[in-house]
Every structure is written in structure tokens, then in C-alpha cells.
Write an enzyme that holds these catalytic residues in place. Structure first.
Site, PDB file in Angstrom:
ATOM      1  N   TYR A 242       0.735  -1.125   0.108  1.00  0.00           N
ATOM      2  CA  TYR A 242       0.064  -0.149  -0.129  1.00  0.00           C
ATOM      3  C   TYR A 242       0.763   1.331  -0.096  1.00  0.00           C
ATOM      4  O   TYR A 242       0.390   2.378   0.533  1.00  0.00           O
ATOM      5  CB  TYR A 242      -0.782  -0.130   1.248  1.00  0.00           C
ATOM      6  CG  TYR A 242      -1.890  -1.082   1.348  1.00  0.00           C
ATOM      7  CD1 TYR A 242      -2.171  -1.926   0.293  1.00  0.00           C
ATOM      8  CD2 TYR A 242      -2.502  -1.158   2.628  1.00  0.00           C
ATOM      9  CE1 TYR A 242      -3.087  -3.032   0.080  1.00  0.00           C
ATOM     10  CE2 TYR A 242      -3.631  -2.360   2.500  1.00  0.00           C
ATOM     11  CZ  TYR A 242      -3.861  -3.232   1.439  1.00  0.00           C
ATOM     12  OH  TYR A 242      -4.713  -4.086   1.646  1.00  0.00           O
TER      13      TYR A 242
ATOM     14  N   LYS B 171       6.215 -13.517   5.516  1.00  0.00           N
ATOM     15  CA  LYS B 171       6.258 -14.387   4.393  1.00  0.00           C
ATOM     16  C   LYS B 171       7.852 -14.411   3.844  1.00  0.00           C
ATOM     17  O   LYS B 171       8.004 -14.448   2.736  1.00  0.00           O
ATOM     18  CB  LYS B 171       5.449 -14.193   3.188  1.00  0.00           C
ATOM     19  CG  LYS B 171       5.039 -15.185   2.334  1.00  0.00           C
ATOM     20  CD  LYS B 171       4.628 -16.609   2.937  1.00  0.00           C
ATOM     21  CE  LYS B 171       4.158 -17.649   1.937  1.00  0.00           C
ATOM     22  NZ  LYS B 171       3.840 -18.793   2.526  1.00  0.00           N
TER      23      LYS B 171
ATOM     24  N   ASP C 297       0.408 -16.928   6.241  1.00  0.00           N
ATOM     25  CA  ASP C 297      -0.561 -17.816   5.870  1.00  0.00           C
ATOM     26  C   ASP C 297      -1.010 -18.974   7.130  1.00  0.00           C
ATOM     27  O   ASP C 297      -2.044 -19.096   7.273  1.00  0.00           O
ATOM     28  CB  ASP C 297      -0.237 -18.683   4.561  1.00  0.00           C
ATOM     29  CG  ASP C 297       1.261 -19.203   4.513  1.00  0.00           C
ATOM     30  OD1 ASP C 297       1.953 -19.201   5.438  1.00  0.00           O
ATOM     31  OD2 ASP C 297       1.471 -19.911   3.548  1.00  0.00           O
TER      32      ASP C 297
ATOM     33  N   ASP D 260      -3.570  -5.861   7.190  1.00  0.00           N
ATOM     34  CA  ASP D 260      -5.118  -5.659   6.698  1.00  0.00           C
ATOM     35  C   ASP D 260      -5.936  -6.978   6.506  1.00  0.00           C
ATOM     36  O   ASP D 260      -7.083  -7.063   7.170  1.00  0.00           O
ATOM     37  CB  ASP D 260      -5.168  -4.993   5.199  1.00  0.00           C
ATOM     38  CG  ASP D 260      -6.363  -4.448   4.974  1.00  0.00           C
ATOM     39  OD1 ASP D 260      -7.373  -4.386   5.829  1.00  0.00           O
ATOM     40  OD2 ASP D 260      -6.510  -3.831   3.917  1.00  0.00           O
TER      41      ASP D 260
ATOM     42  N   ASP E 279      -9.277  -8.598   9.277  1.00  0.00           N
ATOM     43  CA  ASP E 279     -10.315  -8.894   8.768  1.00  0.00           C
ATOM     44  C   ASP E 279     -10.644 -10.017   8.880  1.00  0.00           C
ATOM     45  O   ASP E 279     -11.770 -10.547   9.436  1.00  0.00           O
ATOM     46  CB  ASP E 279     -10.414  -8.405   7.387  1.00  0.00           C
ATOM     47  CG  ASP E 279     -10.425  -7.032   7.065  1.00  0.00           C
ATOM     48  OD1 ASP E 279     -10.308  -6.004   7.678  1.00  0.00           O
ATOM     49  OD2 ASP E 279     -10.623  -6.583   5.865  1.00  0.00           O
TER      50      ASP E 279
END
Length: 323
Positions: free
Chosen positions: A115, A159, A190, A214, A218
Site C-alpha cells: 500500500y 512471508k 498463511d 489488513d 479482517d
């Protein structure tokens, strides 16, 4: 006096933010509120979603109480939230996931990663630069450590087995945790997403990069009843913005069905940030008493509307004030 810019934004922002403002005013009538318009609706009307004059208004505030904005998939439309986060350097996004049996804080780097806003399109591809800098990683790691130190431990979501930029992020976060004396572990994002949903009790404070944070927060909303329950804070050195995690939800806008809890809890976070944890706790407790009385919005299996739920919380706040 604390001066708060109120940004309703788009969609259900026009419904949930007024509820939060009523409650904020009830517990702290000395706080000065002033409205600022940004968002897709303004862009459609004027061609500008957030101009320089608007940004100056936001900079003049001690804090911003933000609703939600619609971001269309239009290459010519720049995300309002990304603009504000970058312009005010709101580098720390803090999302508490709290409910029955769950107490996790997700800390997300808020100005870099995917972002970063560094994007361009070419005839056959579109490109976005993922930025992970030493400065950005150090300051988000330090902020996360300040939250984790009085609690239990820190988890670094990453990651690094695929993204070399995450090797730097992990290296910096673990070094800062060691320096702060905070127990720290490292999890691939993950596996972390799944394990957090299955075993939330294993987690305390989680720090990660922008997009991973993010998505993780969520997904974690599932643990406490959905996105309508989650508040957040965007913290910088000189500015702070508080907003519900949910989006503008245009499909239910104007129907008096949106859950205002996330917006109300965002106002509670604002109060705590400005040194009034007593009022912040009073708002949180009022929400819990209303839920405990069986008053719930439709997303929580109830029948209360946005305004009706807000009025119930306002009554509880008033009772606590008279007690």
C-alpha cells in the site's frame, strides 16, 4: 480542549459516525467536533475526494474520527485513506480483536508495503512496488513492543520464505523485541491466519506488514462477531485517526441496519489515546451492557437498527454518569 475532525465519508459512514459522535459528546462534552467532507461522494460532485484545503483541516485537528469511504476500481481515483495516512504519517495501524475468550492486538505497518502508493500501468501489465524500509520497520516494531511489553509476547507475521523484503522486516522486528525484552516468535502469515482463528489464545500482540495486517485483522473479526465489531487506530508522531475496520457497505447504506459498535469503539480508543481511559472504558462497558441485554443489530442476530442501538448505548452511558 481536544479538537476532533469528524469525517463521515461514504455509505454507512453517514449512519455510524453520528452515533459515535453522540456518545463521545455525552461522555466528554468539552471535546470540540468539526465536520470535514472527504470521499467518493465528494469526488463525484467536485472531482476531488480530498484536496489540500481538506488536508489542512485534518492537520489542524488533534484527532480524526473517521467513518468509511468507497474506493472505486478506477485507475484515476486515489484511495483517500492512503492519502491521509501518508500525508499525516500515520505509520501504526492498531486493531484490537477483543471478545469472549479473545484478546489480540494486530499492529500493522501503515505507510509502506503493497500500500505504498507507488504504482503505474503499462499496456500489458500493472505494477505496484512493495516497500519495506529499515526506518518503517524499526518504528512499527518499537510501537508493537510498547504494546506487548506489559502483556505477554509478540508474534511477527511474515512471508520471508518467499519475499526477501520480509527477511529484513523479521530481522528488524526480532532485534527490537530483544532490545525491549519482549518475548518474540516468528510465524509465516498463511499459517498464522489459520492458527489465529483456531487458537486465538496462543496470540497476544501481532506485528506485520501493511497488506498482511489488513487481511489478518479482517479475518480475525470472525472471532468476535464480524467487521462491525472492530475499531482501529492510525497513530503517527503528531496525528491520530480512529475508524471502524469495516468499509462503506453501500448495499446497506441508508437502511438503518449497519452495526455502529466499531465506530463507537473507535471513539473509545480516541478517548484512551488522549489520556482518558476512564471515559473510554465507560463507553466499552456501555456497549457490553447493551449487548448483554440482548439488544443487537441484524449482523449479530438481533433486530435493532443503527440508531436504536446507538440510543441504547447512550442511555447506558447516561446511567453510568449518574451512578
Amino acid at each position: 480542549m481536544v479538537k476532533v475532525a469528524v469525517v463521515e465519508g461514504d455509505g454507512i459512514g453517514h449512519e455510524v459516525v453520528p452515533v459515535a459522535c453522540d456518545i463521545l459528546t455525552a461522555v466528554r462534552p468539552d471535546i470540540e467536533l468539526f465536520e470535514v467532507e472527504v470521499g467518493y461522494g465528494r469526488w463525484e460532485r467536485t472531482g476531488s475526494a480530498c484536496g489540500e484545503e481538506t488536508m489542512a483541516d485534518l492537520r489542524s485537528a488533534d484527532a480524526i474520527l473517521f467513518g468509511a469511504v468507497t474506493t472505486p476500481p478506477d485507475p484515476g481515483y486515489r484511495s483517500v485513506l492512503l492519502q491521509i495516512r501518508h500525508a499525516l504519517d500515520l505509520y501504526a495501524n492498531v486493531r484490537p480483536i477483543q471478545g469472549e475468550g479473545v484478546d489480540v492486538i494486530i499492529v500493522r505497518e501503515n505507510t509502506e508495503g503493497l500500500y505504498s502508493g507507488i504504482e503505474w500501468t503499462e499496456p500489458d501489465r500493472a505494477c505496484t512496488v512493495r516497500v519495506v524500509s529499515r526506518r518503517g520497520s524499526e518504528r512499527i516494531a518499537r510501537y508493537a513492543c510498547t504494546l506487548a511489553k506489559p502483556r505477554r509476547h509478540l508474534t511477527v507475521g511474515n512471508k520471508a520464505n518467499v519475499l526477501k523484503s520480509d527477511c529484513l522486516f523479521v530481522e528488524i522486528c526480532t532485534a527490537e523485541a530483544l532490545r525491549a525484552g519482549v518475548p518474540c516468535r516468528v510465524n509465516y502469515i498463511d499459517a498464522l491466519c489459520l492458527d489465529l482463528l483456531m487458537h486465538p489464545d496462543r496470540y497476544d500482540v501481532v506485528v506485520t506488514t501493511n497488506m498482511f495486517g489488513d487481511i489478518l485483522s479482517d479475518a480475525a473479526a470472525y472471532l468476535v462477531g464480524g467487521l462491525g465489531m472492530l475499531p482501529s487506530a492510525n497513530i503517527g508522531e503528531r496525528h491520530a485517526l480512529f475508524e471502524p475496520v469495516h468499509g462503506s457497505a453501500p448495499d446497506i447504506a441508508g437502511k438503518n441496519v449497519a452495526n455502529p459498535i466499531a465506530a463507537i469503539r473507535s471513539a473509545a480508543m480516541l478517548l484512551c489515546h488522549f489520556g482518558d481511559p476512564v471515559s473510554g472504558a465507560a463507553v466499552e462497558e456501555a456497549v457490553l451492557r447493551v449487548l448483554g441485554a440482548g439488544i443487537r443489530t441484524r449482523d449479530l442476530g438481533g433486530a435493532a437498527g443503527t440508531r436504536e442501538f446507538g440510543a441504547a448505548v447512550l442511555r447506558e452511558v447516561g446511567r453510568a454518569g449518574r451512578a
